[in-house]
Motif scaffolding. Structure first.
Motif, mmCIF file in Angstrom:
data_model
loop_
_atom_site.group_PDB
_atom_site.id
_atom_site.type_symbol
_atom_site.label_atom_id
_atom_site.label_comp_id
_atom_site.label_asym_id
_atom_site.label_seq_id
_atom_site.Cartn_x
_atom_site.Cartn_y
_atom_site.Cartn_z
ATOM 1 N N THR A 76 -4.116 -12.071 27.028
ATOM 2 C CA THR A 76 -2.766 -11.545 26.826
ATOM 3 C C THR A 76 -1.739 -12.391 27.570
ATOM 4 O OG1 THR A 76 -3.685 -9.313 26.618
ATOM 5 C CG2 THR A 76 -1.315 -9.487 26.997
ATOM 6 N N ARG A 79 -1.117 -15.511 25.561
ATOM 7 C CA ARG A 79 -0.263 -15.240 24.404
ATOM 8 C C ARG A 79 1.196 -15.086 24.844
ATOM 9 N NH1 ARG A 79 -0.989 -10.591 22.212
ATOM 10 N NH2 ARG A 79 0.014 -11.189 20.270
ATOM 11 N N SER A 82 2.572 -18.505 25.694
ATOM 12 C CA SER A 82 2.837 -19.243 24.459
ATOM 13 C C SER A 82 4.146 -18.774 23.828
ATOM 14 C CB SER A 82 1.677 -19.050 23.473
ATOM 15 O OG SER A 82 0.490 -19.636 23.975
ATOM 16 N N TRP A 83 4.398 -17.466 23.867
ATOM 17 C CA TRP A 83 5.653 -16.934 23.331
ATOM 18 C C TRP A 83 6.839 -17.471 24.135
ATOM 19 C CZ3 TRP A 83 9.782 -14.013 25.023
ATOM 20 C CH2 TRP A 83 10.614 -13.485 24.024
ATOM 21 N N GLY A 135 -1.049 -23.050 21.053
ATOM 22 C CA GLY A 135 -0.610 -21.693 21.361
ATOM 23 C C GLY A 135 0.868 -21.499 21.114
ATOM 24 N N ALA A 139 2.670 -19.095 18.287
ATOM 25 C CA ALA A 139 3.713 -18.111 18.602
ATOM 26 C C ALA A 139 4.982 -18.373 17.798
ATOM 27 C CB ALA A 139 4.018 -18.140 20.095
ATOM 28 N N VAL A 147 -2.914 -18.953 14.691
ATOM 29 C CA VAL A 147 -3.213 -17.828 15.579
ATOM 30 C C VAL A 147 -4.713 -17.701 15.795
ATOM 31 C CG1 VAL A 147 -3.108 -15.310 15.808
ATOM 32 C CG2 VAL A 147 -1.100 -16.572 14.982
ATOM 33 N N TYR A 150 -6.003 -20.606 17.928
ATOM 34 C CA TYR A 150 -5.667 -20.463 19.347
ATOM 35 C C TYR A 150 -6.537 -19.412 20.014
ATOM 36 C CZ TYR A 150 -2.990 -20.057 23.644
ATOM 37 O OH TYR A 150 -2.626 -20.037 24.967
ATOM 38 N N ARG A 151 -6.882 -18.368 19.280
ATOM 39 C CA ARG A 151 -7.771 -17.342 19.836
ATOM 40 C C ARG A 151 -9.098 -17.979 20.246
ATOM 41 N NH1 ARG A 151 -8.016 -14.196 15.665
ATOM 42 N NH2 ARG A 151 -6.034 -13.179 16.156
ATOM 43 N N CYS A 154 -8.743 -20.128 23.381
ATOM 44 C CA CYS A 154 -8.629 -19.374 24.635
ATOM 45 C C CYS A 154 -9.970 -18.862 25.149
ATOM 46 C CB CYS A 154 -7.708 -18.173 24.430
ATOM 47 S SG CYS A 154 -5.975 -18.563 24.155
#
Length: 215
Positions: A76, A79, A82-83, A135, A139, A147, A150-151, A154
């Protein structure tokens, strides 16, 4: 006025704010993420952590906070970072005219935290940097393939998330310094988005970031 040289302008969508750069006469629409995915309070907390980690006098406290996070919490955090990176890129797009996706693809760091003594370290650095870029692009675009990729980035190999968080923080440190050289401040941008938007009750129906446009 934000203190970043930008103005926050309300829109008809309470979950979206328009950020205008009066110098370039360009603006970008930013939609608040789903509260279930990236809560506003968490984004503000994470933004504070980024600048706490950048500061050598408070970095140990930030590292201690990160060391206590579990595996899912680290995902989290990644993420959220990345945002933040995507947010900074769209703000730079309004000022520079360079597209946010190309800003992210060119993201690099050449400062003192870059320590490479051999070929293995060079390969690891580039691998982690590619994950940081992936990432931020995921985002920015919310492309399902990015997405999903990137999952995986990670979580594979096992334990990579902790190293990737630190590497992302290094790049955000360099990115914020680059922004300062263009008269922009990254500090407070996430808080500005949260303050100037309202969390939707249901799932978000629009992408978080729009291409910059003239106003």
């Amino acid at each position: 006025m934000t203190g970043h040289g930008h103005d926050w302008i309300p829109t008809a969508d309470p979950a979206m704010v328009e950020l205008r750069d009066p110098l370039s006469q360009r603006a970008v629409g930013i939609v608040r993420p789903d509260e279930a995915e990236l809560p506003g309070d968490f984004l503000i907390e994470l933004e504070t952590l980024v600048f706490q980690w950048e500061d050598t006098t408070t970095q140990a406290s930030a590292d201690a906070y990160l060391a206590l996070r579990g595996a899912q919490e680290r995902i989290t955090i990644l993420r959220g970072l990345s945002w933040l990176c995507a947010l900074w890129a769209v703000v730079c797009e309004t000022r520079l005219g360079k597209s946010a996706d190309n800003i992210i693809r060119d993201l690099d760091y050449r400062g003192g935290r870059r320590v490479i003594r051999n070929a293995d370290q060079a390969r690891l650095w580039e691998s982690l940097t590619q994950r940081v870029r992936l990432g931020a692009l995921a985002a920015l675009t919310e492309d399902p393939r990015a997405v999903a990729a990137y999952r995986v980035a990670c979580t594979e190999p096992a334990g990579i998330a902790a190293d990737l968080i630190r590497h992302t923080l290094i790049h955000l440190d360099g990115f914020s310094q680059d922004m300062q050289r263009h008269g922009l401040s990254a500090r407070g941008l996430a808080a500005g988005v949260v303050t100037n938007t309202r969390a939707d009750a249901g799932p978000r129906e629009r992408l978080c970031f729009r291409p910059a446009h003239s106003f």
